[in-house]
Write a protein that holds these residues in place. Structure first.
Motif, PDB file in Angstrom:
ATOM      1  N   ILE A  87     -22.007  12.175  39.228  1.00 45.51           N
ATOM      2  CA  ILE A  87     -21.968  10.816  38.657  1.00 45.51           C
ATOM      3  C   ILE A  87     -20.557  10.490  38.181  1.00 45.51           C
ATOM      4  CG2 ILE A  87     -22.747   9.403  36.706  1.00 45.51           C
ATOM      5  CD1 ILE A  87     -25.481  10.770  36.969  1.00 45.51           C
ATOM      6  N   LEU A  88     -19.897  11.466  37.610  1.00 43.10           N
ATOM      7  CA  LEU A  88     -18.521  11.260  37.147  1.00 43.10           C
ATOM      8  C   LEU A  88     -17.604  10.909  38.319  1.00 43.10           C
ATOM      9  CD1 LEU A  88     -16.317  11.345  35.022  1.00 43.10           C
ATOM     10  CD2 LEU A  88     -16.270  13.824  35.220  1.00 43.10           C
ATOM     11  N   THR A  89     -17.761  11.612  39.432  1.00 47.31           N
ATOM     12  CA  THR A  89     -16.912  11.301  40.589  1.00 47.31           C
ATOM     13  C   THR A  89     -17.259   9.929  41.161  1.00 47.31           C
ATOM     14  OG1 THR A  89     -18.379  12.376  42.207  1.00 47.31           O
ATOM     15  CG2 THR A  89     -16.722  13.755  41.136  1.00 47.31           C
ATOM     16  N   ASP A  90     -18.542   9.552  41.110  1.00 46.44           N
ATOM     17  CA  ASP A  90     -18.932   8.198  41.529  1.00 46.44           C
ATOM     18  C   ASP A  90     -18.255   7.154  40.647  1.00 46.44           C
ATOM     19  OD1 ASP A  90     -20.565   9.121  43.549  1.00 46.44           O
ATOM     20  OD2 ASP A  90     -22.446   8.841  42.442  1.00 46.44           O
ATOM     21  N   MET A  91     -18.214   7.426  39.357  1.00 54.27           N
ATOM     22  CA  MET A  91     -17.606   6.484  38.416  1.00 54.27           C
ATOM     23  C   MET A  91     -16.111   6.345  38.690  1.00 54.27           C
ATOM     24  SD  MET A  91     -17.445   6.689  34.245  1.00 54.27           S
ATOM     25  CE  MET A  91     -16.365   8.114  34.217  1.00 54.27           C
ATOM     26  N   VAL A  92     -15.452   7.465  38.948  1.00 55.54           N
ATOM     27  CA  VAL A  92     -14.013   7.427  39.237  1.00 55.54           C
ATOM     28  C   VAL A  92     -13.750   6.580  40.477  1.00 55.54           C
ATOM     29  CG1 VAL A  92     -12.037   8.818  39.968  1.00 55.54           C
ATOM     30  CG2 VAL A  92     -13.517   9.633  38.118  1.00 55.54           C
ATOM     31  N   LYS A  93     -14.582   6.774  41.488  1.00 52.11           N
ATOM     32  CA  LYS A  93     -14.401   6.014  42.730  1.00 52.11           C
ATOM     33  C   LYS A  93     -14.680   4.528  42.506  1.00 52.11           C
ATOM     34  CE  LYS A  93     -15.883   5.923  47.577  1.00 52.11           C
ATOM     35  NZ  LYS A  93     -16.778   6.557  48.589  1.00 52.11           N
ATOM     36  N   ALA A  94     -15.756   4.222  41.729  1.00 51.13           N
ATOM     37  CA  ALA A  94     -16.142   2.828  41.518  1.00 51.13           C
ATOM     38  C   ALA A  94     -15.114   2.064  40.698  1.00 51.13           C
ATOM     39  CB  ALA A  94     -17.508   2.766  40.839  1.00 51.13           C
ATOM     40  N   THR A  95     -14.569   2.708  39.663  1.00 55.54           N
ATOM     41  CA  THR A  95     -13.631   2.025  38.758  1.00 55.54           C
ATOM     42  C   THR A  95     -12.188   2.221  39.165  1.00 55.54           C
ATOM     43  OG1 THR A  95     -13.473   3.954  37.297  1.00 55.54           O
ATOM     44  CG2 THR A  95     -15.222   2.361  36.825  1.00 55.54           C
ATOM     45  N   ASN A  96     -11.969   3.149  40.081  1.00 58.05           N
ATOM     46  CA  ASN A  96     -10.613   3.464  40.523  1.00 58.05           C
ATOM     47  C   ASN A  96      -9.734   3.900  39.347  1.00 58.05           C
ATOM     48  OD1 ASN A  96      -8.903   3.865  42.646  1.00 58.05           O
ATOM     49  ND2 ASN A  96      -8.028   1.798  42.606  1.00 58.05           N
TER      50      ASN A  96
END
Length: 703
Positions: free
Chosen positions: A684-693
């Motif tokens: 989920i953390l990596t998804d967040m990094v990708k989503a928010t850049n």
């Protein structure tokens, strides 16, 4: 280390009794063939009751008028404490007590304890009658007991009417006797073993009644009154207070478990991080201890009906010695028991320290390295800090060191794991929050006079400004909720897991002429103005939890202070994740829909909810045996589906489960293998990094 912030339920003494080496006096073995003696109040107790009334009226956070409706509530709470399952008192007893309902207010204010003692003595009389009834049944033998009738026993009687008469009372006791025998038979006990164990059990009950002291009646009654203010307000008798003071020395030795008395059983409330019980991995909250054995071969001594402090004495012992606990799992209503072996040891505080590791997760087609900091409690060595020791231990100091180490490892993000963290030092919750923001308030404390005081980040450094996830569960409480709430309000981290405990109050110990009073003086509020009380922290991404729907959490406690909110503090958030949450949630659901560990958790949750919500059991042996076999086969199927998905050998029966699970748990600990939920938090953390850049994580939003 003892914290005001932990979600205590009036059981702190017995947690300490297990952990510490305070000496408990041996109870004098009374002649139980004689009638139970009558108890009477004394002058010190009368004076203490007046002091308690005055102190609560003046100082408690919740202002309660001592009017008729509240005094009637005290009356009802007192009866519930004495006979929660309505198995002792007759309707005629309640009618006889009814005049006391209207007198309790004046009695409390004047220190007249006679009504309370009259009720307590009648309870002991009825409890004695029941124990002698059971012993008489055993004298008649159990060979001819009819276990073929299609009878049922209502086991959850809290909402049932009081027993109508002696006949109804003995009918209930007869069914309870059959249930006790049947439960033992289903545990493969012989008739001789069953009679021996049940005779010891009911003799223990009689012995406990003979050992009752006037202080037991007084403490039960005063706590029925104190409890209408909130569940954390509690009177400690002089002996309880003395043990509390002794236990503050932190000479920790035992198994590390929080125990309470519930009806006739000793119940496990929680296990202490880093303690022997937690390391053994078997004992769980909700388990009921039915017998205790010393060493590998010592006889299991039945402890049902035994005083809690006497059970504690049996469990406690020298370190490196073995104690065996026979328990009824809290997750089961099948009455079958398990025997767990735990090696006593000193509970090492350093094993509750913050720790770190790095896990690997998929990230943009590559392997991401996520730093994990596990935090079992919020601790500080107050004595060393106050004496000026430059090297005193604290949560914030240890996390600072771990963060420096992880930053050197160039991790791609950070997970703070607060699962099972029951709280600790408010100071540490404040300072830990400060490591992840540059400045601003961290929590607001509102006192019993309605005045609010903000806690502020003590320095302007932001040690870590990268992407974060904070994991919580139903056992995350107090200081954990303050930290998680601040991270959510500031937009510094996504919160994942399950709803937290919801303890947002502060208690203080006040001395009395006779004992001590722990009372609630203040309430916590997040910087957004929301209370953490009762509702807790709601995660941004919710994981399934075995605690859902169970009697764990502030909102399950009677008379808990309500959730509310105040005006928000002035603060500047870092990010607003709300636009990204639907997408993150969708990806999480897609991943976990077929994830074996998440599927297993959903299935176990449904399994527990189905069987724990049963209010009746059959007294027909054949039907009960079939129900037990059905339960066990369902559980075995759930376990084997998980094991098959992991490529593990399937179980032939549930008896193999405990030993195999413990072996696998120990291996995981040695390998430092992340569980599926920690792994998912990392993804989920990596998804967040990708989503928010990453952009919103480094730059504050303007007001």
């Amino acid at each position: 280390m003892i914290s005001k912030l932990q979600p205590a339920k009036g059981i702190l003494l017995f947690f300490l009794s297990l952990l510490f080496t305070a000496t408990l006096a041996q109870a004098v073995d009374k002649d139980i063939s004689q009638p139970v003696p009558t108890l009477s109040p004394n002058l010190q107790q009368a004076i203490a009751s007046v002091h308690v009334v005055q102190l609560l009226s003046r100082s408690h956070y919740r202002k309660i008028p001592l009017d008729q409706s509240n005094m009637e509530k005290v009356f009802d709470r007192y009866l519930d404490r004495l006979d929660p399952n309505r198995s002792f008192f007759l309707q005629s007893d309640i009618q006889e007590f009814e005049p006391y309902r209207k007198k309790l207010g004046d009695s409390l204010k004047s220190g007249d304890l006679n009504p309370a003692f009259s009720i307590f003595n009648r309870y002991r009389e009825r409890a004695e009658e029941r124990a002698r009834f059971m012993l008489a049944q055993l004298d008649s033998g159990i060979k001819d007991l009819n276990l073929k009738k299609n009878e049922v026993l209502i086991i959850e009687r809290k909402e049932e009417p009081w027993l109508l008469n002696k006949k109804a009372q003995q009918d209930l006791w007869s069914k309870q006797f059959k249930d006790s025998v049947l439960s033992q038979k289903l545990n493969n006990k012989t008739d001789e073993e069953i009679i021996s164990q049940l005779r010891r059990r009911n003799s223990n009950l009689l012995r406990r009644l003979h050992q009752s002291k006037s202080e037991d009646a007084f403490q039960t009654y005063i706590n029925a009154f104190a409890g209408i203010y909130d569940p954390h307000t509690q009177y400690f008798s002089p002996q309880t207070a003395e043990n509390f003071d002794i236990n503050m020395s932190l000479s920790l030795e035992g198994i590390g478990a929080v125990l309470s008395a519930e009806d006739e059983y000793t119940k496990v409330v929680s296990v202490v991080a880093g303690g022997p019980a937690e390391k053994a991995g078997q004992l769980k909250p909700g388990d009921k201890i039915v017998s205790v054995g010393q060493g590998k071969k010592g006889e299991l001594e039945d402890v049902v009906g035994m005083r809690l402090d006497d059970v504690v004495k049996l469990i406690r012992g020298a370190k490196h010695t073995l104690v065996r606990l026979e328990i009824i799992p809290g997750s089961s209503k099948d009455s079958s028991t398990r025997v767990y072996e735990i090696v006593r040891d000193r509970v090492k505080l350093e094993e509750q320290d913050a720790s770190s590791k790095i896990i690997e997760v998929p990230m943009n087609g590559k392997t991401g390295r996520i730093g994990v900091i596990e935090l079992p409690t919020f601790y500080i060595d107050f004595k060393a800090a106050q004496s000026g020791d430059p090297d005193y231990k604290s949560t914030t100091r240890d996390v600072r060191r771990l963060l420096d180490k992880l930053k050197k490892e160039k991790v791609d993000g950070l997970v703070i794991d607060l699962r099972g963290n029951g709280g600790g030092s408010l100071q540490e919750a404040n300072e830990l929050t400060g490591l992840f923001i540059d400045k601003g308030p961290t929590v607001v404390v509102r006192n019993n006079r309605g005045r609010s005081e903000r806690q502020e980040d003590p320095d302007s450094d932001q040690l870590y400004d990268g992407p974060m996830v904070v994991m919580i569960d139903r056992l995350s409480a107090s200081a954990s909720e303050i930290f998680a709430g601040a991270m959510q309000d500031y937009g510094r981290a996504l919160i994942v897991g399950s709803q937290s405990y919801g303890k947002g109050t502060v208690q203080s110990i006040q001395p009395l002429n006779h004992g001590q009073l722990k009372l609630t003086l203040a309430k916590f509020y997040r910087v957004s103005g929301q209370s953490t009380q009762n509702r807790g922290v709601i995660p941004d991404i919710i994981f399934p939890s075995l605690y859902d729907g169970r009697d764990i959490g502030e909102d399950t406690l009677p008379d808990a202070l309500p959730w509310d909110n105040i005006a928000p503090a002035s603060f500047r958030p870092y990010a607003d994740f709300s636009p990204y949450l639907p997408g993150l949630q969708k990806k999480h659901e897609y991943r976990t829909h077929k994830n074996a560990d998440f599927v297993y958790l959903h299935e176990m949750k449904d399994y527990f909810e189905h069987y724990e919500n049963q209010t009746k059991v059959s007294l027909n042996q054949e039907r009960r045996q079939l129900e037990l076999q059905t339960m066990r086969s369902q559980r075995l199927a759930i376990e084997n589906r998980l094991r098959k998905s992991r490529g593990q050998a399937l179980l032939n029966n549930l008896d193999e489960l405990e030993e195999i699970n413990n072996q696998e748990l120990e291996q995981k600990k040695k390998d430092k293998e992340p569980d599926a939920f920690l792994q998912e938090a990392g993804v989920i953390l990596t998804d967040m990094v990708k989503a928010t850049n990453n952009k919103q994580l480094f730059t504050r939003r303007s007001d």
